[in-house]
Scaffold this active site. Structure first.
Site, PDB file in Angstrom:
ATOM      1  N   HIS A 161     -76.858  85.731   2.879  1.00  0.00           N
ATOM      2  CA  HIS A 161     -77.681  86.884   2.539  1.00  0.00           C
ATOM      3  C   HIS A 161     -76.889  87.929   1.743  1.00  0.00           C
ATOM      4  O   HIS A 161     -75.667  87.869   1.647  1.00  0.00           O
ATOM      5  CB  HIS A 161     -78.275  87.524   3.794  1.00  0.00           C
ATOM      6  N   HIS A 182     -81.212  86.025  11.227  1.00  0.00           N
ATOM      7  CA  HIS A 182     -80.041  85.803  12.072  1.00  0.00           C
ATOM      8  C   HIS A 182     -79.393  87.126  12.465  1.00  0.00           C
ATOM      9  O   HIS A 182     -79.010  87.319  13.628  1.00  0.00           O
ATOM     10  CB  HIS A 182     -79.024  84.921  11.346  1.00  0.00           C
TER      11      HIS A 182
END
Length: 262
Positions: A214, A155
Site C-alpha cells: 500500500h 490489514h
C-alpha cells in the site's frame, strides 16, 4: 506443561502491563509512518514476507478476525466467570465480540465501497486503456482487466484493532489466580500462550504491511480506522454503564476500574 507455564509467564509479563495498553497504539501509528517512509524513500528488497502468498498472510492475516474471535471467546468466558461467577455478566462481556464483529464488517464494507467508487478498470497493470463500460472490481478481473482505486489498507485496520483488543482483554490476568492442579489453570495458560503469540503475529505482520504494501495514505486511513474502533469502544463506550463493559479487575462485578481509564 512446565514449558507452557513458563511461556505464559513471559507473555503475561510482556503484554499485561498497563504501559503496553497505554503506548501500543502510539507505537503502531509511529511504526506505520516509519515503515511507509522507508517503503517510499528506500524500498526493501523483495523477500518471502513481501509475497502475499506467504504462510502468515494466507493462514493468519486473511482470517485475522476469525482467529481473534475464536481465541478471545473462551478466554473472556473463563476468566470473567472465574472472577465474577455471574453468567449474565459473562454474556455481557462476550458481547464485545459481537461489537468487534460489527466494527470489522462495517469497516471492510466501507473500504470495499471506497475502492469501488474511486476505481476504474484498466487493460494493463500500467493503468493504460481505461474500459469505459460500468464494471465492478470482480467483473473487471473476470474479463482480464486490472482494477485501480483507493484501496484503504484492510490489514492495517484489522491488525491494529485485533492487537489492541487482545491486549485490553488480557489485562484481566492481573486478577486471575488459579490452582495449578485445576483444569481451569491449564485452559487459561494455553489461551494466554495462544493469544500472546497471536498478538506478536499481528504486530509483526502490521510492520510487514507498513514496509511492503500500500501507499502512505491508504495505510494512514486503515490504521486510523483501527485506532478509532479500539478507542471508541475500550476508551469511551465501554466506560459507560450501558455497554459490554471493561474486563473486571477484581472479584466484584464493577467493570469500571480506574486503571483502565486513560
Amino acid at each position: 506443561m512446565e514449558h507452557l507455564e513458563r511461556c505464559a509467564w513471559v507473555l503475561r509479563g510482556t503484554l499485561v502491563r498497563a504501559a503496553v495498553r497505554r503506548y501500543l497504539p502510539w507505537a503502531l501509528a509511529a511504526s506505520m509512518l516509519a515503515g511507509s517512509l522507508l517503503k517510499e524513500l528506500s524500498p526493501l528488497p523483495e523477500s518471502y514476507l513481501s509475497n502475499k502468498r506467504n504462510v502468515l498472510n494466507v493462514y493468519f492475516v486473511k482470517v485475522a478476525w476469525a482467529w481473534t474471535f475464536c481465541l478471545l471467546l473462551p478466554f473472556i468466558a473463563l476468566t470473567n466467570y472465574h472472577l465474577t461467577g455471574k453468567a449474565g455478566l459473562v454474556l455481557r462481556r462476550l458481547s464485545t465480540l459481537l461489537v468487534g464483529t460489527a466494527i470489522w464488517y462495517v469497516c471492510t464494507a466501507i473500504f470495499s465501497n471506497v475502492e469501488h467508487y474511486t476505481g476504474s478498470c484498466y487493460q494493463s497493470p500500467a493503468l493504460e486503456g481505461v474500459r469505459n463500460e460500468p464494471l465492478s472490481k470482480q467483473q473487471c478481473h473476470g474479463q482480464g482487466g486490472f482494477w485501480h482505486g483507493f484501496d484503504i489498507s484492510g490489514h492495517s485496520f484489522l491488525l491494529t484493532f485485533c492487537a489492541l483488543m487482545i491486549v485490553e482483554e488480557m489485562a484481566v490476568l492481573h486478577e486471575v489466580k488459579t490452582d495449578r492442579s485445576h483444569c481451569l489453570h491449564v485452559a487459561i495458560t494455553a489461551l494466554v500462550v495462544a493469544l500472546g503469540f497471536l498478538t506478536f503475529i499481528w504486530v509483526w505482520m502490521f510492520l510487514c504491511t507498513a514496509v511492503y504494501f500500500h501507499n502512505l495514505s491508504q495505510k494512514v486511513f486503515g490504521t486510523l480506522f483501527g485506532l478509532l474502533g479500539w478507542y471508541g469502544t475500550y476508551g469511551f463506550w465501554y466506560l459507560k454503564s450501558f455497554s459490554p463493559g471493561l474486563p473486571p479487575q477484581s472479584c466484584s462485578s464493577n467493570l469500571k476500574q480506574d486503571s483502565y481509564k486513560r
